[in-house]
Scaffold this motif. Sequence first.
Motif, PDB file in Angstrom:
ATOM      1  N   GLY A  32       0.814  -1.199   0.000  1.00 36.69           N
ATOM      2  CA  GLY A  32       0.000   0.000   0.000  1.00 36.69           C
ATOM      3  C   GLY A  32       0.849   1.251   0.000  1.00 36.69           C
ATOM      4  N   GLY A 107      -1.215  -1.446   4.828  1.00 40.41           N
ATOM      5  CA  GLY A 107      -1.844  -2.751   4.955  1.00 40.41           C
ATOM      6  C   GLY A 107      -0.772  -3.810   5.091  1.00 40.41           C
ATOM      7  N   TYR A 109      -0.032  -8.240   6.560  1.00 36.01           N
ATOM      8  CA  TYR A 109      -0.470  -9.444   7.252  1.00 36.01           C
ATOM      9  C   TYR A 109       0.752 -10.291   7.554  1.00 36.01           C
ATOM     10  N   ARG A 118      -3.748  -9.483  10.721  1.00 31.52           N
ATOM     11  CA  ARG A 118      -3.837  -8.658   9.515  1.00 31.52           C
ATOM     12  C   ARG A 118      -4.448  -7.302   9.845  1.00 31.52           C
ATOM     13  N   TYR A 119      -3.968  -6.271   9.169  1.00 29.54           N
ATOM     14  CA  TYR A 119      -4.637  -4.965   9.252  1.00 29.54           C
ATOM     15  C   TYR A 119      -4.676  -4.332   7.866  1.00 29.54           C
ATOM     16  N   GLU A 120      -5.709  -3.527   7.614  1.00 30.24           N
ATOM     17  CA  GLU A 120      -5.895  -2.867   6.331  1.00 30.24           C
ATOM     18  C   GLU A 120      -6.528  -1.494   6.560  1.00 30.24           C
ATOM     19  N   SER A 121      -6.569  -0.698   5.511  1.00 32.55           N
ATOM     20  CA  SER A 121      -7.248   0.595   5.566  1.00 32.55           C
ATOM     21  C   SER A 121      -8.691   0.470   5.094  1.00 32.55           C
ATOM     22  N   THR A 132      -7.983  -7.825  -1.237  1.00 33.61           N
ATOM     23  CA  THR A 132      -6.676  -7.213  -1.027  1.00 33.61           C
ATOM     24  C   THR A 132      -6.625  -5.868  -1.721  1.00 33.61           C
ATOM     25  N   ALA A 133      -5.713  -5.023  -1.286  1.00 38.40           N
ATOM     26  CA  ALA A 133      -5.598  -3.680  -1.862  1.00 38.40           C
ATOM     27  C   ALA A 133      -4.853  -3.699  -3.183  1.00 38.40           C
TER      28      ALA A 133
END
Length: 646
Positions: A32, A107, A109, A118-121, A132-133
């Motif tokens: 990202g 982002g 994992y 896992r973390y994402e926006s 997934t981004a």
Amino acid sequence: MTFLVVLLVLLLTEPTVLSQSNDNKISIHCRGTPPTSNFIKNRNSTFANMRMTLLSQRVLYARAQDLSGGDSVYAAAQCRNYLSVDQCVGCFDVAFFELAKCMVGNGAYVFLDECYVRYESFDDFYDNPNATADGASTQFSSCGNVSVSEQSSTNYTQSVDKFLSDIRDATPKTSNLYVANIRQFTSENATVYAIAQCSANINPAICGACMNTAYSILKACLPRTEGRFSDMVCFARYSETPFFNVNQTVDIRSILRGGHSSKVATTAGAISGVVFLLLIFFAWLWYRLQKNAKKTKQEDLKGTLNYNYKDLQLATNNFNEENILGKGGYGEVFKAIIDDKNVVAVKKLQMQHAKAKEEFENEVKLISNIHHRNLLRLLGWSSDGSNLYLVLEYMANGSLDRFLWGSKKGTLDWNQRYEIIYGIAKGLSHLHNEFHIKIIHRDIKSSNILLSDDFKAKIADFGLARLQPEDKSHISTKFAGTLGYVAPEYAIRGVLSDKVDTYSFGIVILEVISGRRCTEMNSDRPSMEYLLEQAWKLYEKKIHIKLIDETLDLNQYEQEHVMKMIEIALLCTQSPASKRPTISEVMLMIQDGKSLGKRQLTKPTFVHNQERRIHIGSSKKTTGAPNAIYKSKESEEFECKYQQTR
């Protein structure tokens, strides 16, 4: 920062129950855009909340989010079911230590044998772990270094293969999508431990699909004595080294069909009784639903919802014209408010032939499997007589063409346009690369790109989408699409491949940069050139900077950046198709700010007016597009003029 200090203290003072040896394989991926300091702060707070949830609620799965300051962070963690809560927290702490190193993306994992974090926006991955981004695969696998002796390798492989296939078949059938089992093989003098676990909040069908993949990969490890597979959807591992206790196994023989006959008979009798009761219950439920005209929220067509027509009628104020978002070749799109709070778009499709509904359902089944932040999501559907209705994500800013030559012309700056181009590339890359078979969109154009309230691009209108088998370079089919965006080999000869989408994407890049329709002639020049032709001639003279939209106020760096993007667009429109890059290659060029490298551009093939008229009407497709875009009123006249082939 306060949280980080507190957590580091915890890691140093609190005993970590889980020992991370070299055998506990780590796969970590950061991606990202570079995160802001506020994003990192929010990330740390989500980790603190998840850790607290694991400890206080004594669970092995947790989610958390922090949206403060405009930097959204969504996170999830899951441990293997054979762990105690304290062991789970120990694994979580190790995972946090690894993820804290991710300072280059918003982002990430990490896969460990005992857990993943896992973390994402964005929050799409909560219900769809595959989201997934960047469209990249999240699979990780490894095989051990030790193999059984050559003399016993054949028997060992066959025996463990059968064991792994049983694990594969049993996992989706358990209530918690988890199994752990031990099997002894006397003739091979071996004891094998195996587990499989699917992510929380997914259905058995998705779990089963992932387990099929896991089984295929682990099977390839044999006759080695250890193998592991990780994905966002599932985890599977086998080993001759014990990694869970004997009393933690699940009896998979009673779950599988191949169990003892007496157990099968007992189970079958119990199931028959349950089925009978369920039939009575659902008959009563159906009667109540029909009588009261309540919305049916029963899942159908692989995860989409079947909405009751009367509820959609109420949500759109009887499909009142005041709620019309746009019109296209197949019908109208209405703004609707479901359950008094959820804003959605409802597409009304008019079916014009007997097989239209069957085609519609087939297309819905295709699209319901597609989940990506740069692809418009199909939420559900409904039917009433000859009309079919699609419930889609509502996109506040409508279609891209409004901002290029419609009512919002000139309001997008270059950074926004660049992010839109990159977002389209990521969505297409997902379609082309993230499935066992390529999905070709066939109708990429500016009016089929929707913009969210923060101007993130989403590809819509999958009504013309087709599958390209992996063993074929292309397929032959009747032409269907929008002239001006369609590659020459497809418009003229019906040769369809993923490179057709690449060509269309190149045209869209030129539209985004110039603010002009691809079919609009340049009336300032005697030759009356179309956009692609003009772009090529300007490039030949090394003055393609003149193609840039006059409403853009660019500095020197931005001008150079835009000129590289024009070169990428021209590369996408090369003929023959073999000269075009794949969408994945294009995405890397866009991301890295590089243009051609060692590639040489050649003059594109131009499809002129006379050729356009010849091919209009070559397709008889009349069915509606399941993810059909809700188009702006400015594009309606354009649609009527140039979509006659649809």
